[in-house]
Design an enzyme around this catalytic site. Structure first.
Site, PDB file in Angstrom:
ATOM      1  N   GLU A   1       0.818  -1.211   0.000  1.00 30.16           N
ATOM      2  CA  GLU A   1       0.000   0.000   0.000  1.00 30.16           C
ATOM      3  C   GLU A   1       0.850   1.259   0.000  1.00 30.16           C
ATOM      4  O   GLU A   1       1.968   1.269   0.531  1.00 30.16           O
ATOM      5  CB  GLU A   1      -0.889   0.019   1.249  1.00 30.16           C
ATOM      6  CG  GLU A   1      -1.860  -1.143   1.330  1.00 30.16           C
ATOM      7  CD  GLU A   1      -2.525  -1.260   2.686  1.00 30.16           C
ATOM      8  OE1 GLU A   1      -3.685  -1.697   2.722  1.00 30.16           O
ATOM      9  OE2 GLU A   1      -1.877  -0.919   3.700  1.00 30.16           O
TER      10      GLU A   1
ATOM     11  N   LYS B   1       3.691   6.963   3.050  1.00 30.51           N
ATOM     12  CA  LYS B   1       4.294   5.739   3.560  1.00 30.51           C
ATOM     13  C   LYS B   1       4.070   4.610   2.570  1.00 30.51           C
ATOM     14  O   LYS B   1       2.986   4.466   2.014  1.00 30.51           O
ATOM     15  CB  LYS B   1       3.717   5.354   4.929  1.00 30.51           C
ATOM     16  CG  LYS B   1       4.362   4.080   5.508  1.00 30.51           C
ATOM     17  CD  LYS B   1       3.934   3.813   6.938  1.00 30.51           C
ATOM     18  CE  LYS B   1       2.536   3.253   7.026  1.00 30.51           C
ATOM     19  NZ  LYS B   1       2.177   2.875   8.404  1.00 30.51           N
TER      20      LYS B   1
ATOM     21  N   GLY C   1      -8.130  -5.587  12.004  1.00 28.55           N
ATOM     22  CA  GLY C   1      -8.872  -5.509  10.759  1.00 28.55           C
ATOM     23  C   GLY C   1      -8.436  -4.293   9.974  1.00 28.55           C
ATOM     24  O   GLY C   1      -8.858  -3.178  10.259  1.00 28.55           O
ATOM     25  N   ASP C   2      -7.558  -4.492   8.984  1.00 26.75           N
ATOM     26  CA  ASP C   2      -6.971  -3.340   8.302  1.00 26.75           C
ATOM     27  C   ASP C   2      -6.876  -3.512   6.797  1.00 26.75           C
ATOM     28  O   ASP C   2      -6.105  -2.831   6.130  1.00 26.75           O
ATOM     29  CB  ASP C   2      -5.578  -3.040   8.875  1.00 26.75           C
ATOM     30  CG  ASP C   2      -4.639  -4.241   8.786  1.00 26.75           C
ATOM     31  OD1 ASP C   2      -5.049  -5.279   8.229  1.00 26.75           O
ATOM     32  OD2 ASP C   2      -3.505  -4.137   9.277  1.00 26.75           O
TER      33      ASP C   2
ATOM     34  N   GLN D   1       3.177  -6.253  17.375  1.00 29.19           N
ATOM     35  CA  GLN D   1       2.601  -4.992  17.831  1.00 29.19           C
ATOM     36  C   GLN D   1       2.306  -4.967  19.324  1.00 29.19           C
ATOM     37  O   GLN D   1       2.166  -3.901  19.921  1.00 29.19           O
ATOM     38  CB  GLN D   1       1.300  -4.730  17.063  1.00 29.19           C
ATOM     39  CG  GLN D   1       0.507  -3.502  17.460  1.00 29.19           C
ATOM     40  CD  GLN D   1       1.251  -2.183  17.292  1.00 29.19           C
ATOM     41  OE1 GLN D   1       1.071  -1.253  18.066  1.00 29.19           O
ATOM     42  NE2 GLN D   1       2.096  -2.098  16.278  1.00 29.19           N
TER      43      GLN D   1
ATOM     44  N   ASP E   1      -3.058 -15.680  22.968  1.00 27.73           N
ATOM     45  CA  ASP E   1      -2.684 -15.895  21.581  1.00 27.73           C
ATOM     46  C   ASP E   1      -2.759 -17.393  21.324  1.00 27.73           C
ATOM     47  O   ASP E   1      -2.558 -18.202  22.251  1.00 27.73           O
ATOM     48  CB  ASP E   1      -1.258 -15.374  21.324  1.00 27.73           C
ATOM     49  CG  ASP E   1      -0.923 -15.247  19.851  1.00 27.73           C
ATOM     50  OD1 ASP E   1      -0.735 -14.112  19.373  1.00 27.73           O
ATOM     51  OD2 ASP E   1      -0.848 -16.287  19.154  1.00 27.73           O
TER      52      ASP E   1
ATOM     53  N   THR F   1       5.769  -9.447   9.180  1.00 31.93           N
ATOM     54  CA  THR F   1       4.439  -9.272   8.581  1.00 31.93           C
ATOM     55  C   THR F   1       4.335  -7.921   7.893  1.00 31.93           C
ATOM     56  O   THR F   1       3.773  -7.802   6.797  1.00 31.93           O
ATOM     57  CB  THR F   1       3.340  -9.366   9.659  1.00 31.93           C
ATOM     58  OG1 THR F   1       3.418 -10.640  10.294  1.00 31.93           O
ATOM     59  CG2 THR F   1       1.954  -9.200   9.051  1.00 31.93           C
TER      60      THR F   1
END
Length: 345
Positions: free
Chosen positions: A56, A69, A226-227, A140, A161, A84
């Site tokens: 992106e 960016k 959710g991105d 993160q 997790d 990632t």
């Protein structure tokens, strides 16, 4: 010359400054930019999607400084030994178009995401919040904990997790920093009694890591995983609860990428800039559930890049890079090549 912060210098500067202090500093720049939101150009990020992930570009400008960016998101990368997310970014002077600052943003994106989460939590969470639940213990997670402590004073962290090694890693990293870390036996156990719940998983899927019956009154939900299109983390029925108010950065992007991509086009949301400027209410009661449907927006990268530029200028943590060709005569770029040797000579 263009100022340049590479990976080595970014790491050295963050270590020297302290990551928690850096997150707090970026958070103040983010809040400043949210308060002047209307001065920015705003478009959804431009994505190139493949079965492997997404690459992106995220541009914006406030009329004085342009920022962009480059960032990828490839959930299967860690299994192959890659991050990632990787990223770099730049600032340019709008008046002449010259790039003035260039920086790595893999580490910086983690710091700015934590800063945004924390400044929004400071705005929306109950002021007496003391316990953070993390669903997802990937790259993160530690930054999120540091951000919540820096801006809200939270020191209690419960984590869940699907990867036990990831939870052990988080506990190993955070415990020496003064956090009280609980490794939960399930996501439901992790969120029980939490004041702030952050979901930060990486799978590119419509996953359900948080169910409505686990969401307690008054909690602040920080949904950051959710991105991109087709990638969500929450049971959609959470968004439909009467006590839930959904807050977003930029609706045209969030409706494509966030948790609300599963909702109708007219699903009501509150834009965060309006809360920061007092044009819209934030939390209105102790029992209200506030949900930050976070997808990451270019203005936050503008904030982070400005903060780093301002902090490293004149320090050992920044280099000059000769990025712009500048001939003596601006109209004679070809002249920089000098006398060329004729072909065949």
């Amino acid at each position: 010359m263009t100022l340049f912060v590479d990976v080595r210098n970014m790491v050295r500067w963050v270590v020297e400054t302290g990551p928690e202090r850096v997150i707090a500093g970026i958070a103040e720049y983010v809040e400043d930019d949210f308060r002047r939101w209307e001065s920015f150009d705003k478009i959804p990020r431009v994505g190139s999607h493949t079965p492997f992930g997404v690459i992106e570009l995220m541009p914006t400008s406030d009329g004085e400084t342009y920022a962009f960016k480059y960032v990828n998101g490839h959930p299967s990368n860690p299994a192959r030994g890659y991050q990632t997310v990787s990223a770099f970014g730049a600032l340019a002077d709008v008046h002449n178009g010259y790039p003035v600052f260039l920086a790595e943003m893999t580490l910086l994106t983690a710091l700015r995401t934590a800063a945004t989460s924390a400044v929004v939590a400071r705005l929306l969470a109950r002021p007496d919040s003391r316990r953070l639940a993390l669903i997802g213990a990937g790259s993160q997670s530690e930054f999120q904990a540091l951000g919540m402590r820096a801006l809200l004073g939270i020191r209690e962290v419960a984590v869940w997790d699907t990867d036990p090694d990831a939870m052990a890693k988080l506990a190993r990293n955070l415990t020496p920093l003064g956090f009280d870390v609980t490794v939960a036996a399930s996501a439901q156990e992790a969120v029980r009694g939490a004041d702030v719940v952050t979901t930060c998983t990486a799978d590119k899927a419509r996953a359900v890591v948080l169910r409505p019956e686990w969401v307690e009154p008054g909690v602040h939900l920080n949904a950051i995983g959710g991105d991109c299109p087709g990638k969500t983390e929450l049971d959609p029925s959470i968004l439909l609860r009467d006590d839930v108010t959904v807050f977003v950065e930029f609706p045209p992007q969030t409706r494509i990428e966030g948790e609300i991509q599963a909702m109708p086009a007219d699903f009501p949301v509150t834009e965060l800039w309006e809360v920061f400027t007092g044009r819209a209410p934030g939390r209105t009661s102790a029992a209200q559930v506030t949900l930050f449907d976070s997808v990451g927006f270019a203005i936050e990268d503008h904030s982070a890049l400005r903060y780093v530029r301002d902090q490293v200028r004149g320090t050992p943590w920044v280099d000059d890079v000769d990025l712009v060709a500048e001939p003596e005569d601006p109209k004679d770029l070809f002249g920089m090549l000098g006398a060329l040797t004729p072909i065949g000579s």
